[in-house]
Design a protein around this motif. Structure first.
Motif, mmCIF file in Angstrom:
data_model
loop_
_atom_site.group_PDB
_atom_site.id
_atom_site.type_symbol
_atom_site.label_atom_id
_atom_site.label_comp_id
_atom_site.label_asym_id
_atom_site.label_seq_id
_atom_site.Cartn_x
_atom_site.Cartn_y
_atom_site.Cartn_z
ATOM 1 N N LYS A 1 -9.716 1.877 -13.537
ATOM 2 C CA LYS A 1 -8.983 2.984 -13.020
ATOM 3 C C LYS A 1 -7.339 2.853 -13.049
ATOM 4 C CE LYS A 1 -12.250 3.869 -9.036
ATOM 5 N NZ LYS A 1 -13.064 5.312 -9.634
ATOM 6 N N ARG A 2 -6.827 4.047 -13.069
ATOM 7 C CA ARG A 2 -5.552 4.140 -13.217
ATOM 8 C C ARG A 2 -4.931 4.792 -11.946
ATOM 9 N NH1 ARG A 2 -7.598 3.855 -18.195
ATOM 10 N NH2 ARG A 2 -6.813 2.175 -19.465
ATOM 11 N N LEU A 3 -4.403 4.141 -11.051
ATOM 12 C CA LEU A 3 -4.087 4.766 -9.774
ATOM 13 C C LEU A 3 -2.851 4.648 -9.349
ATOM 14 C CD1 LEU A 3 -6.880 2.843 -7.751
ATOM 15 C CD2 LEU A 3 -7.028 5.088 -9.009
ATOM 16 N N ILE A 4 -2.130 5.809 -8.802
ATOM 17 C CA ILE A 4 -0.855 5.694 -8.196
ATOM 18 C C ILE A 4 -0.775 5.808 -6.649
ATOM 19 C CG2 ILE A 4 1.320 7.098 -8.093
ATOM 20 C CD1 ILE A 4 0.878 7.957 -10.950
ATOM 21 N N SER A 17 -2.967 -1.947 -1.319
ATOM 22 C CA SER A 17 -3.139 -2.364 -2.609
ATOM 23 C C SER A 17 -4.003 -3.755 -2.997
ATOM 24 C CB SER A 17 -1.840 -2.750 -3.049
ATOM 25 O OG SER A 17 -1.072 -1.311 -3.289
ATOM 26 N N PRO A 18 -3.761 -4.577 -2.161
ATOM 27 C CA PRO A 18 -4.394 -5.911 -2.573
ATOM 28 C C PRO A 18 -6.196 -5.733 -2.314
ATOM 29 C CG PRO A 18 -2.859 -6.404 -0.916
ATOM 30 C CD PRO A 18 -2.912 -4.842 -1.124
ATOM 31 N N ILE A 19 -6.455 -5.091 -1.482
ATOM 32 C CA ILE A 19 -7.932 -4.423 -0.953
ATOM 33 C C ILE A 19 -8.177 -3.835 -2.356
ATOM 34 C CG2 ILE A 19 -9.424 -3.423 0.339
ATOM 35 C CD1 ILE A 19 -7.416 -3.468 2.639
ATOM 36 N N ILE A 20 -7.795 -2.887 -2.869
ATOM 37 C CA ILE A 20 -8.282 -1.929 -3.918
ATOM 38 C C ILE A 20 -8.312 -2.743 -5.251
ATOM 39 C CG2 ILE A 20 -7.622 -0.023 -5.242
ATOM 40 C CD1 ILE A 20 -6.019 1.117 -2.924
ATOM 41 N N LEU A 111 -3.007 8.660 -4.854
ATOM 42 C CA LEU A 111 -3.613 8.471 -3.443
ATOM 43 C C LEU A 111 -1.959 8.776 -2.489
ATOM 44 C CD1 LEU A 111 -5.326 5.213 -3.311
ATOM 45 C CD2 LEU A 111 -6.264 7.526 -3.387
ATOM 46 N N ASP A 112 -2.125 9.961 -1.870
ATOM 47 C CA ASP A 112 -0.773 10.337 -0.997
ATOM 48 C C ASP A 112 -1.126 9.803 0.449
ATOM 49 O OD1 ASP A 112 0.909 11.811 0.295
ATOM 50 O OD2 ASP A 112 -0.220 13.774 0.215
ATOM 51 N N PHE A 113 -0.198 8.769 0.765
ATOM 52 C CA PHE A 113 -0.494 8.404 2.023
ATOM 53 C C PHE A 113 0.447 9.161 3.040
ATOM 54 C CE2 PHE A 113 -2.040 3.898 1.774
ATOM 55 C CZ PHE A 113 -2.300 4.039 0.457
ATOM 56 N N GLU A 207 -11.097 5.158 3.913
ATOM 57 C CA GLU A 207 -10.724 6.462 3.496
ATOM 58 C C GLU A 207 -10.420 6.325 1.873
ATOM 59 O OE1 GLU A 207 -10.839 9.383 4.820
ATOM 60 O OE2 GLU A 207 -11.290 8.921 6.850
ATOM 61 N N VAL A 208 -9.977 5.212 1.527
ATOM 62 C CA VAL A 208 -9.460 4.916 0.237
ATOM 63 C C VAL A 208 -11.021 4.809 -0.656
ATOM 64 C CG1 VAL A 208 -8.473 3.099 -1.455
ATOM 65 C CG2 VAL A 208 -7.393 3.800 0.616
ATOM 66 N N GLN A 209 -11.748 3.838 -0.130
ATOM 67 C CA GLN A 209 -13.044 3.763 -0.526
ATOM 68 C C GLN A 209 -13.640 5.044 -0.735
ATOM 69 O OE1 GLN A 209 -14.793 1.624 -2.056
ATOM 70 N NE2 GLN A 209 -13.000 0.331 -1.614
ATOM 71 N N LYS A 210 -13.791 5.901 0.028
ATOM 72 C CA LYS A 210 -14.146 7.220 -0.219
ATOM 73 C C LYS A 210 -13.660 8.050 -1.369
ATOM 74 C CE LYS A 210 -15.407 8.522 4.659
ATOM 75 N NZ LYS A 210 -14.625 9.494 5.885
ATOM 76 N N VAL A 211 -12.492 8.091 -1.491
ATOM 77 C CA VAL A 211 -11.743 8.663 -2.511
ATOM 78 C C VAL A 211 -12.311 8.099 -3.876
ATOM 79 C CG1 VAL A 211 -9.574 9.088 -3.534
ATOM 80 C CG2 VAL A 211 -9.725 9.463 -1.107
ATOM 81 N N LEU A 212 -12.123 6.763 -3.728
ATOM 82 C CA LEU A 212 -12.334 6.076 -5.133
ATOM 83 C C LEU A 212 -13.717 6.183 -5.620
ATOM 84 C CD1 LEU A 212 -9.685 3.264 -5.000
ATOM 85 C CD2 LEU A 212 -9.431 5.267 -5.880
ATOM 86 N N SER A 213 -14.812 6.181 -4.683
ATOM 87 C CA SER A 213 -16.108 6.080 -5.063
ATOM 88 C C SER A 213 -16.522 7.580 -5.418
ATOM 89 C CB SER A 213 -17.066 5.409 -4.225
ATOM 90 O OG SER A 213 -16.903 6.194 -2.953
ATOM 91 N N SER A 214 -15.812 8.634 -5.267
ATOM 92 C CA SER A 214 -16.350 10.170 -5.529
ATOM 93 C C SER A 214 -16.111 10.499 -6.959
ATOM 94 C CB SER A 214 -15.660 11.039 -4.410
ATOM 95 O OG SER A 214 -14.359 11.098 -4.720
#
Ligand code: AP5
Ligand code: ZN
Length: 214
Positions: A1-4, A17-20, A111-113, A207-214
């Protein structure tokens, strides 16, 4: 994955970040962390960036684009990466697009925090960091096991020079004026996911998990 990861100072980018990174085996490229180690090591880059960072202003686009261009060549970044704190201006986003085009890749998600400014002063002024690893603590929200000491290495924690209420004002001003347009830049590409960043860290991680697994 390539994430910002985009969000104002204290919104939780460095915390998530460390979790992802561990979950998806990505490299974590945080321009703020890289600049801080350059400042600590008094490299020519660090000497150039120090004053600007302490005022809470953005260092020049060319400087950070150079750092990212070099860091992305690392073998560990070929499978994917998390960009934390970059791009922070539309000019940086355009440069990044050019770099990725050359590699025939593109950004998967931004990902817009999303968080209200009023919450950020308490987060910023209570933050303590372990400088060499970038591990982050908070006196109230995420205290270390022993006061002032890193959980993993036992080394002392420190506070960032720009983590004062006064400098936070300039950092927020820079965020709204220069970085919010970057979110719109990526919205046009349809890759932005909005995160409720005011929730507790564990809930934001879900919430991050939800976004990244969808
Ligand atoms: P940088 O290091 O990127 O700082 P920033 O963007 O201001 O972001 P922060 O690191 O302050 O916030 P964060 O979102 O990582 O928050 P954290 O997770 O630690 O940049 C610093 C400077 O470098 C810039 O001002 C600029 O000069 C220069 N720079 C860097 N990149 C640049 C670029 N691309 N172009 C030009 N200049 C650049 O969390 C904060 C605190 O809150 C912690 O204590 C944490 O424990 C706590 N916390 C986290 N999440 C939660 C939660 N959900 N609930 C409660 N507490 C929480
Ligand atoms: Zn950070």
């Amino acid at each position: 994955k390539r994430l910002i990861l985009i969000g104002p100072p204290g919104s939780g980018k460095g915390t998530q970040s460390p979790i992802i990174k561990d979950e998806y085996c990505l490299c974590h490229l945080a321009t703020g962390d890289m600049l801080r180690s350059a400042v600590a090591a008094k490299t020519p880059l660090g000497i150039k960036a120090k004053e600007t960072m302490e005022k809470g202003e953005l260092v020049s686009d060319d400087l950070v684009v150079g750092i990212i261009d070099e860091a992305m060549q690392k073998p560990s970044c070929q499978k994917g990466f998390i960009l934390d704190g970059f791009p922070r201006t539309v000019a940086q986003a355009e440069k990044l697009d050019k770099m990725l085009e050359k590699q025939k890749t593109k950004i998967d998600k931004v990902l817009d925090f999303a968080i209200d400014d009023s919450v950020l002063e308490e987060r910023i002024t209570g933050r303590w960091i372990h400088a060499s690893s970038g591990r982050t603590y908070h006196t109230k929200f995420a205290p270390p096991k022993v006061h002032g000491v890193d959980d993993v290495t036992g080394e002392p924690l420190m506070q960032r020079k720009d983590d004062t209420a006064k400098v936070l004002k300039s950092r927020l001003e820079a965020f709204h004026r220069l970085t919010e347009p970057v979110i719109d830049y990526y919205k046009k590409k349809g890759v932005v996911a909005r995160l409720p960043a005011e929730k507790p860290p564990k809930d934001v991680a879900v919430e991050v998990q939800k976004v990244l697994s969808s």
